[in-house]
Write an enzyme that holds these catalytic residues in place. Structure first.
Site, PDB file in Angstrom:
ATOM      1  N   GLY A   1       7.193   7.917  27.275  1.00  0.00           N
ATOM      2  CA  GLY A   1       6.939   6.724  28.057  1.00  0.00           C
ATOM      3  C   GLY A   1       5.581   6.142  27.741  1.00  0.00           C
ATOM      4  O   GLY A   1       5.102   6.203  26.607  1.00  0.00           O
ATOM      5  N   GLY A   2       4.938   5.616  28.782  1.00  0.00           N
ATOM      6  CA  GLY A   2       3.639   4.974  28.606  1.00  0.00           C
ATOM      7  C   GLY A   2       2.612   5.900  27.981  1.00  0.00           C
ATOM      8  O   GLY A   2       1.719   5.459  27.250  1.00  0.00           O
TER       9      GLY A   2
ATOM     10  N   GLY B   1      -1.060  -9.957  -8.119  1.00  0.00           N
ATOM     11  CA  GLY B   1      -1.626 -10.003  -6.782  1.00  0.00           C
ATOM     12  C   GLY B   1      -2.093  -8.637  -6.319  1.00  0.00           C
ATOM     13  O   GLY B   1      -3.106  -8.502  -5.636  1.00  0.00           O
ATOM     14  N   ALA B   2      -1.361  -7.615  -6.731  1.00  0.00           N
ATOM     15  CA  ALA B   2      -1.718  -6.268  -6.302  1.00  0.00           C
ATOM     16  C   ALA B   2      -3.087  -5.873  -6.854  1.00  0.00           C
ATOM     17  O   ALA B   2      -3.841  -5.153  -6.213  1.00  0.00           O
ATOM     18  CB  ALA B   2      -0.655  -5.273  -6.759  1.00  0.00           C
TER      19      ALA B   2
END
Lengths: 176, 501, 518
Positions: C173-174, C408-409
């Site tokens: 949960g939280g 781009g890499a």
């Protein structure tokens, strides 16, 4: 709260073939044969590199890999893999192996589209976690596709020189 | 004409082996320096090094016939020694040498061709009454033909590639149902490996010994044999250990087999060194298998028991000299064993383990001979075979040789790659191997473990792992962290950093 | 000890009661599950005799409970305090599953926030060891407010002190957001798991059958989700590794990382490095071999080893000083950049930057992973994170180009134009806009299709491209990299570069914070 260090009095080295070697702490620099203790020395020099001297004989050694408590050691040209366990972790192993549920199946899938170059296992092969099972050529590179589990190869769908798509099943492994 | 300079069309230990003898004979040698191993040891043994590291080539130079001829002519070499492997059994290469007036140190192109083609070799053997496993007269062209012959000679049979060798293109057939499938597989494999799909059939000899005879002949028709070698320790048709002589032969059988070996060599007017391979079954019947028309990897064991230098004889014969020995001069003395120490991972099914050899130290006892092309710092490259060294050991008799071998193996020191040493350390201790009573099926059938295991060695390794674990995790000063020095900073940086926040 | 008097009597009784609470019966219950008790964990973690517990005697909030029952126990299911690890001050809390399942009530949470605030004030690392059933239902919204204030504290301390979570039992949960917000998460196989909604809910809502381990076990989070950075087979190894891990980190963002004295005389010229990159540009190798040879012996500590293994991240030391390592792994997916590896790299780089750890990059990247899959899942957005993180970092940044550095890499992987301080290349480097095959196919499309022997022409052009374009020398000669170096000298070059960069300072623009493309 109690503040003293928990004393570990014994360590166990478990081999990959399930042989157990136990050592008392503090670790003695001797190995016993029959009733006599023989000194073990770790040495290193220019001619031989690193070696162990025991009973007047040199044994070549190399530490191939170590992660966590797992050590792969090349000793006298033979590689050994040991898990070093404390009494508690050994007990934990026993406890957890009892809890272990049904055997599961692990599917080794193609992580990207490509061409199968080689299949390195056969049906019935035992594989270890991290062992390459298939070589896939993709991005103009040969990639080793590794098993993520220890287990037994139950079926192989990868065929050399065939193309596969992403997530195509290559090999099925029964988890052990 | 007398040979003055030899181009060595090879690399590694065999190149050095040839150069050593040439040096004694005062003949110069030329070695070829390639981009794959520009610092190889064999280069330092040559008188002339021909450098082709700048040239880009599609095929390795040791397979490039035109290039080798060109180098020989350029360097003024009057002879070429092909060593083993590469072009050693290429009749066309031998022919090309003759065309260019270069002496090919080996047999005639005709003998290479005839013995290289298994179907022709079979016919010659048959015509000369050499004992042979029954089989097809020539190549077979389809499944039906295969079944017909197999029914005549009885199963199991083996389909073999006519131009084959090294186990490729071979398939054992035990039932007629399998013939179709195996015929196609063998033929396809043969085509892929040797560019020739033709195959023939032979009776398959179960669990034989592999016995081969070293023969040597001159150009005047004198041929003798130098005794046998025992090569049954093999894995997937790769020899791992050889010995001379063989424990399976007595004087009578040796004489008989030797006679046959010489007989088939004579049939092709053989000269130079060659090897006639036989299979020997459990009833001590022997069958001609094939003839290798080159110097072999395992030739040192024969040299050790005969005291002869086979390379020297090869060169003398190439020089048209007469064979200085008669059969009666040849005496086998003592016992020799050769271990092929390769960069292979025995624990991973003998997979090649290329890499750089960091430390190398070999025993120097008087009963040991080491042939190697490797020194500390050399790389085992994946483009070539994985041999590191041949360890050849001699003894008075087999037991003595084995004892010496065991001692020598423990003295070999190699670091950098995994090696076949653990296999040999196991083998020399194995009772069945010690008895001499083993066949080519030994490794596959009789061995549970391919490597030496000692409980004490494993315990030492376990001790080491435990020690490492303690050092890394449990010792108080395992991590000697100096936090204070991390806090020390130059005023420049400290000032800037503090002002930032 | 002979303590007389009434006051002392009460004092001693209380102590006795506390000891009784931590009875062996409770310990055995933990042990039978293969787990250690909170006390044992704390004892393993700290240097002997240095841990000081705070608030050992507090009891659960005393407001009336309308539903269920709250045990009146000391400590409220969590041990908090401070002590020394390898001689340095560290704060810690450890949840105690044997007391009300380690559930988080108001007092429990107040103990945690108290220690968090102390750690921040003192500029010391904080470690949370979690083993808790979750929010204490009996205490209702008070328990939730407890979680919120813990989260708030983690966020306030983020980037100021290292915060590490160790999951040694359930976290559901939280509760999962507390570790998720910290810098690094350790988990242990078989006995720890994390999920926002548990297997029961999954079954109810989606009718899918899954085990706790299969849904959120250590392996799952290490391999698939990337939530766990380090996993181990048992608790002892986990805690031992954590101690080792801490030795790489400074106490706060003002300090430099600690230095570990190595007594071994390391050789700075490593010839073995020349053999690693294969001649065949399409053949893979293990970049970890390069890392292990370059850094101090045995000093490489890999983080997120199993998640996106095509990009390696981890800490190591050079002459005893901590560095962060980012490396493309040619062995896995050819070392390509994809969504997972981009986010993994970006988060690691930001941690290094926050804590003054220089970044060393080993580059061998064929590009970004192409495909509908990746594009639709937002490789643009995620790739930008890596780009942003590299560019934003002001710590010393050094790149070694081992082989491929395409397109781009190449820009993303800490190129000089992105503020990289030093950029070295091995002679095997190929720096270009794209790989030879792609380039040839685009530039000579017509020539190839019209050729009599297209395969031959293509081969020739590829070779020409490799010779003329795809090498490190053009970039070197035009100053886009600093130097083409002999691989054997790599360690030496890095050491002198680091020395030169020791006092590096970059003024950061005054702004609240940049807007990273999250």
């Amino acid at each position: 709260m109690p503040n003293e260090k928990p004393q570990i009095k014994k360590l166990y080295a478990l081999s990959s073939e399930n042989r157990k070697f136990s050592f008392s702490l503090p670790l003695k620099h001797t190995i016993k044969v029959g009733k006599r203790n023989y000194d073990v020395q770790i040495k290193s020099d220019e001619k031989y590199g690193t070696y162990i001297l025991w009973k007047n004989r040199r044994y070549p050694l190399e530490i191939v890999k170590s992660s966590q408590n797992k050590y792969e050691i090349l000793f006298n040209d033979i590689s050994y893999t040991f898990n070093v366990e404390t009494p508690f972790s050994l007990q934990r192993m026993k406890v957890l192996s009892k809890h272990k549920g049904k055997q599961e199946k692990e599917l080794v899938k193609a992580p990207m589209p490509g061409k199968i170059i080689d299949v390195l296992v056969r049906e019935g092969s035992q594989v270890l976690k991290g062992e390459p099972v298939v070589i896939l050529e993709a991005m103009k590179m040969q990639n080793e596709i590794q098993s993520t589990v220890n287990g037994l190869v139950t079926s192989i769908s990868a065929r050399p020189n065939t193309n596969v798509m992403k997530d195509d099943i290559l090999v099925e492994i029964k988890v052990e | 004409m007398k040979i003055k300079r030899i181009l060595i069309a090879n690399r590694g230990e065999i190149a050095i082996r040839i150069m050593k003898t040439a040096r004694i004979m005062k003949i110069e040698t030329v070695a070829v320096k390639t981009v794959i191993e520009p610092n190889a040891l064999y280069l330092s043994h040559a008188d002339v090094v021909y450098d082709i590291t700048d040239e880009s080539a599609d095929i390795p130079v040791f397979l490039d016939i035109d290039k080798l001829i060109e180098i020989a002519l350029k360097t003024g070499s009057d002879a070429i020694h092909p060593g083993y492997g590469f072009l050693a059994e290429n009749a066309y290469f031998a022919d090309k040498c003759v065309d260019n007036k270069i002496i090919f140190i080996g047999p005639s192109p005709d003998a290479i061709y005839k013995m290289g083609n298994k179907t022709i070799a079979r016919r010659i053997a048959l015509a000369n009454k050499i004992p042979m496993a029954m089989g097809s007269e020539g190549n077979i062209s389809n499944e039906e033909e295969g079944i017909k012959i197999a029914e005549k000679i009885g199963y199991p049979v083996i389909i073999k590639a006519a131009s084959g060798g090294g186990g490729r293109g071979m398939r054992i057939v035990r039932r007629s149902e399998d013939m179709g499938k195996m015929f196609i597989v063998a033929s396809k494999e043969a085509e892929k490996a040797f560019n020739d799909p033709s195959v023939f059939i032979e009776k398959y000899i179960e669990n034989p010994k592999h016995i081969e005879f070293q023969i040597i002949g001159d150009k005047k028709g004198n041929i003798i044999h130098l005794g046998e070698r025992e090569c049954s320790i093999q894995r997937k048709h790769q020899k791992l250990l050889e010995e001379a002589p063989s424990a399976a032969l007595d004087e009578k059988l040796r004489k008989e087999m030797g006679k046959m070996a010489v007989q088939i060599a004579k049939a092709v007017n053989y000269y130079s060194a060659g090897t006639v391979e036989f299979l020997l079954d459990s009833d001590k019947r022997f069958y001609f298998m094939e003839m290798n028309t080159r110097i072999q990897v395992e030739h040192p064991v024969t040299e050790m028991v005969t005291g002869l230098d086979l390379i020297e004889l090869q060169i003398r014969i190439a020089n048209n000299e007469e064979l200085p020995y008669k059969q009666s001069d040849i005496k086998l003395e003592g016992w020799a064993i050769e271990c092929r120490i390769n960069a292979e991972d025995v624990q991973a099914g003998f997979a090649p383990d290329p890499g750089r050899i960091e430390k190398l130290s070999m025993p120097d006892d008087p009963y040991v001979r080491v042939d190697t092309g490797i020194q500390a710092g050399s790389a085992i490259v994946s483009s070539y075979d994985s041999m590191i060294a041949k360890l050849i050991v001699k003894g008075k008799d087999r037991k003595d040789a084995l004892q010496n071998c065991k001692k020598a193996l423990d003295k070999v020191w190699i670091k950098g790659t995994k090696t076949t040493l653990p296999f040999f350390r196991m083998l020399v201790r194995h009772p069945k191997f010690q008895s001499g009573n083993f066949t080519t099926a030994f490794i596959e059938k009789d061995l549970e473990k391919y490597y030496y295991y000692s409980e004490y060695e494993e315990m030492l390794a376990a001790w080491l792992a435990t020690k490492l674990f303690i050092e890394e995790n449990l010792s108080e000063d395992s991590i000697n962290v100096d936090f204070k020095r991390g806090r020390e900073m130059s005023p420049w940086l400290l000032n800037k950093r503090i002002n930032q926040f | 000890m002979d303590l007389a008097g009434k006051a002392y009597k009460a004092f001693l009784e209380r102590q006795e009661a506390l000891e009784k609470q931590y009875s062996t019966k409770n310990a055995e219950k933990q042990h039978s599950k293969g787990k250690l008790t909170a006390h044992e964990r704390i004892t393993l973690l700290f240097d002997p005799g240095t841990f000081e517990e705070i608030d050992a005697f507090v009891t659960p909030a005393s407001q009336p409970v309308e539903f269920g029952k709250v045990e009146r126990t000391f400590g409220d299911g969590v041990i908090v305090g401070h002590g020394k690890i390898n001689g340095r001050l560290v704060f810690a809390y450890a949840q105690d599953f044997t007391i009300m399942g380690g559930s988080l009530g108001l007092v429990h949470s107040k103990k945690i926030t108290k220690i968090q605030e102390m750690a921040l004030k003192m500029g010391a690392p904080i470690i949370g060891m979690m083993d808790s059933g979750g929010a204490r239902i009996q205490e209702g919204v008070a328990s939730l407010s407890g979680y919120a204030s813990i989260f708030q504290n983690i966020i306030q301390s983020s980037g100021i002190i290292p915060q590490i979570s160790v999951i040694l039992g359930p976290a559901a949960g939280g509760a999962v957001y507390s570790p998720a917000l910290t810098d690094f998460v350790f988990m242990v196989n078989s006995t720890s798991y994390m999920f926002v909604t548990g297997p029961n809910v999954v079954k109810e809502v989606l009718n899918e059958e899954v085990s706790s381990d299969g849904l959120g076990g250590a392996e799952v989070h290490a391999r698939k989700s990337g939530v766990a950075h380090m996993i181990y087979d048992d608790e002892e190894n986990t805690i031992l590794a954590l101690k080792k891990f801490l030795s790489y980190l400074p106490s706060n963002n003002v300090e430099n990382p600690p230095i570990v004295e190595t007594n071994s005389n390391e050789n700075d010229i490593i010839e073995k490095l020349r053999d690693i990159v294969p001649d065949d540009p399409n053949k893979a190798y293990d970049v970890k071999d390069v890392i292990n040879l370059v850094v101090d012996k045995n000093s490489f500590f890999e983080t997120s080893e199993l998640f996106a293994p095509n990009l390696i991240t981890g800490f190591a030391r050079l002459k005893g000083k901590t560095i962060g390592i980012v490396a493309n792994q040619p062995k896995v997916l050819a070392g390509v950049l994809d969504i997972n590896s981009s986010t993994k790299g970006a988060r690691f780089i930001r941690f290094c930057d926050a804590f003054n750890i220089p970044i060393l990059t080993f580059e061998d990247v064929p590009g970004f992973l192409p495909g509908v899959d990746q594009e639709h899942a937002g490789i643009i957005r995620h790739g930008a994170k890596l780009l942003f993180a590299y560019s934003e970092a002001t710590v010393p940044k050094i790149t070694i180009i081992l082989r491929k550095a395409y397109g781009g890499a190449f820009i993303v992987m800490n190129s000089k134009f992105l503020g990289g301080d030093f950029s070295f290349a091995w002679p095997t480097a190929e720096i270009a806009v794209m790989g030879p095959d792609g380039a040839v196919a685009i530039l000579y499309k017509r020539e190839i299709s019209e050729s009599k022997n297209p395969a031959e022409l293509k081969k020739e052009l590829v070779k020409k491209y490799r010779d003329k374009i795809a090498n490190p020398f053009i970039a070197d000669e035009s100053g886009y990299i600093d130097e083409v170096i002999d691989p054997a000298l790599t360690r030496k070059k890095i050491l002198s570069a680091l020395e030169a960069l020791n006092n590096k300072w970059v003024k950061v623009p005054a702004r609240k914070h940049g807007n990273m493309p999250l």
